[in-house]
Design an enzyme around this catalytic site. Structure first.
Site, short mmCIF file in Angstrom:
data_model
loop_
_atom_site.label_atom_id
_atom_site.label_comp_id
_atom_site.label_asym_id
_atom_site.label_seq_id
_atom_site.Cartn_x
_atom_site.Cartn_y
_atom_site.Cartn_z
N SER A 1 42.96 30.09 44.22
CA SER A 1 43.74 29.61 45.37
C SER A 1 44.14 28.17 45.11
O SER A 1 43.37 27.39 44.54
CB SER A 1 42.89 29.70 46.63
OG SER A 1 43.39 28.83 47.62
N HIS B 1 35.92 58.21 55.05
CA HIS B 1 36.25 57.33 56.19
C HIS B 1 35.82 55.89 55.92
O HIS B 1 35.53 55.14 56.85
CB HIS B 1 35.61 57.81 57.50
CG HIS B 1 35.82 59.28 57.77
ND1 HIS B 1 36.85 59.76 58.53
CD2 HIS B 1 35.13 60.37 57.33
CE1 HIS B 1 36.79 61.09 58.59
NE2 HIS B 1 35.76 61.49 57.86
N GLU C 1 45.99 43.72 43.40
CA GLU C 1 46.91 43.64 44.55
C GLU C 1 48.35 43.89 44.11
O GLU C 1 49.13 44.53 44.82
CB GLU C 1 46.79 42.27 45.20
CG GLU C 1 45.45 42.08 45.90
CD GLU C 1 45.26 40.66 46.38
OE1 GLU C 1 45.18 40.45 47.59
OE2 GLU C 1 45.19 39.73 45.54
N LYS D 1 37.86 30.22 45.58
CA LYS D 1 38.46 31.55 45.59
C LYS D 1 38.73 32.13 44.21
O LYS D 1 39.14 31.44 43.30
CB LYS D 1 39.80 31.53 46.36
CG LYS D 1 39.68 31.46 47.85
CD LYS D 1 38.99 32.63 48.51
CE LYS D 1 39.82 33.91 48.47
NZ LYS D 1 41.01 33.83 49.32
#
Ligand code: ARG
Length: 467
Positions: free
Chosen positions: A286, A159, A299, A292
């Site tokens: 970024s 979970h 991804e 970043k």
């Protein structure tokens, strides 16, 4: 609008296809990648035609030499592909006809229907082996990581809540199992591909005295004893697209596995976890926020699983409800399968690269796994070993957890006297349970995360992946 009638099948037509129809119906833009397999098929077919006396050995040799020179041109990027000739088969046959008179006999006892089925079966065998190699490389990168980080413990999650401590290697070996099943699935697809369609013709074979077994042997469609394997029903042979679906299904499942692996990596690399640092070489920055570092390879691995699932879905939808046997719809079977191959192959490589370059942050892992609450189940087991029924032990540990919460203390810092009030079976040694080393050593059964098992799995995978 009327064009010269089509060179290979234009006999009964008074006009050729409209330009729009040519654009719409061509497949050479994507099936030209079958050229090496198409040429191998044509060489085997013409060898068989000579073997049974339908062409002369001289004609066979001329056809072979012509096909070899065409393949060289294709490999050098010099072959003039033409959409007027629809597909890879007719492009090659026409080019051969322009050079070798005997080429006019090549299509004897053959249809593009059994030809394309053969090309694709040869391609599937090749493609599965390519994919398997890349999956093995990703597995090897995983194995190296487990060997390098053998001693690191992290919380295992259910979970997405911290559950119980595991060695990081144990978590990585879970990914190993997933990838190994993918490897096995592609192997199975290659096995299913190993039947030769040539001789099925368009739908009903041929009246000519061909030797299907000869062709099959030439092309390597043989069993482990070298006996030829030919498909057993001509109609099924040209209608069947099971391999396309199986390949796409294996790809979709691989995609889903890689997506879950990528998601773990994304979480672990976030500031909230910081268990790992992903390699710069597989991250991007970024354009706006200078600080970043984004986990883009992971991804994209997660994102590309969508197209793998989509390819399977497209194929299932296309085949469903088609009457036997060949229908032109089936030309649409190739783009999804090729896309699945390309996506699986590159994803396996990117996964391997990402795994090989990541570093582990042992301090953050140690901090995350330090909470003694992760061993609450071990405390219940401790009571079970003292004769307490598990359900009762669960409650007795729950009471201790509650006490720790009320007192604002870690579980193992409670006073023994207070703990003993929770259940009579608690003895003075109750807190020894919270020694992580002890806790891990006790998990020694097959498939468990103890250190002996991790060692065993390292040995097992070292052996498997070396084979
Ligand atoms: N390009 C075709 C395909 O991929 C080859 C088979 C064509 N057969 C036919 N009867 N038109 O499906």
């Amino acid at each position: 609008m009327a064009k010269k009638s089509q060179a290979t099948w234009g006999g009964r037509f008074s006009s050729g296809p409209a330009a729009l129809m040519q654009q719409f119906s061509e497949s050479v833009s994507f099936d030209k990648r079958l050229a090496p397999f198409d040429i191998a098929g044509s060489k085997a077919h013409s060898a068989m035609l000579a073997h049974v006396g339908l062409i002369t050995p001289k004609e066979r040799d001329a056809i072979h030499a012509g096909l070899d020179s065409i393949l060289k041109e294709i490999e050098a990027g010099k072959f003039p592909w033409s959409i007027q000739l629809e597909d890879v088969h007719m492009n090659i046959e026409q080019a051969l006809t322009a050079r070798v008179p005997a080429a006019a006999k090549l299509h004897t006892a053959r249809s593009r229907n059994d030809q394309v089925a053969t090309d694709m079966r040869l391609w599937f065998k090749w493609a599965c082996a390519e994919v398997q190699t890349r999956i093995r490389n990703a597995q090897l990168a995983l194995l190296t990581l487990t060997q390098r980080e053998t001693g690191v413990l992290i919380p295992g999650y259910t979970h997405l809540q911290r559950a119980q401590p595991v060695y990081l290697a144990h978590h990585l070996f879970a990914w190993m199992e997933m990838l190994d099943r993918d490897h096995a699935r592609f192997l199975a697809v290659a096995k299913h591909a190993n039947w030769c369609p040539l001789g099925a013709g368009a739908i009903a074979g041929t009246t000519l005295p061909i030797d299907r077994e000869f062709t099959a042997t030439q092309l390597g469609f043989v069993d482990e004893k070298g006996r030829p394997r030919v498909t057993q029903n001509s109609m099924d042979t040209v209608a069947d697209r099971d391999l396309f679906l199986e390949f796409a299904a294996a790809g979709a499942l691989f995609g889903v596995h890689v997506s879950r692996i990528a998601e773990d990596l994304i979480l672990w690399s976030s500031a909230e976890f910081k268990f790992i640092e992903l390699p710069d070489a597989f991250c991007t920055g970024s354009s706006l926020m200078p600080q970043k570092k984004n986990p883009d390879s992971c991804e994209l691995l997660r994102g590309k699983s969508g197209r793998l699932v989509g390819n399977l879905s497209a194929l299932l939808t296309m085949v469903k409800g088609l009457p036997l046997t060949y229908n032109r719809d089936l030309q649409e079977d190739k783009p999804p399968v090729f896309d699945t191959f390309d996506t699986v192959a590159v994803s396996a490589e990117v996964l391997a690269g990402t795994l090989a370059g990541l570093t582990v942050n042992p301090a953050r892992c140690a901090a995350a796994v330090a909470d003694p609450a992760l061993l609450a189940t071990d405390l219940a087991d401790y009571l079970v070993e003292r004769g307490v029924p598990f359900r009762e032990a669960h409650h007795a540990v729950g009471a201790v957890v509650k006490l720790a919460e009320v007192q604002g203390k870690p579980l193992n810092q409670l006073a023994t006297a207070d703990v003993k009030k929770c259940h009579a079976a608690y003895a003075d040694d109750w807190a020894t349970v919270f020694d992580l080393k002890r806790a891990m050593a006790k998990r020694r059964g097959t498939g468990m995360p103890g250190p002996a098992q991790v060692k065993k799995q390292i040995a097992r995978w070292t052996k498997t992946l070396a084979a």
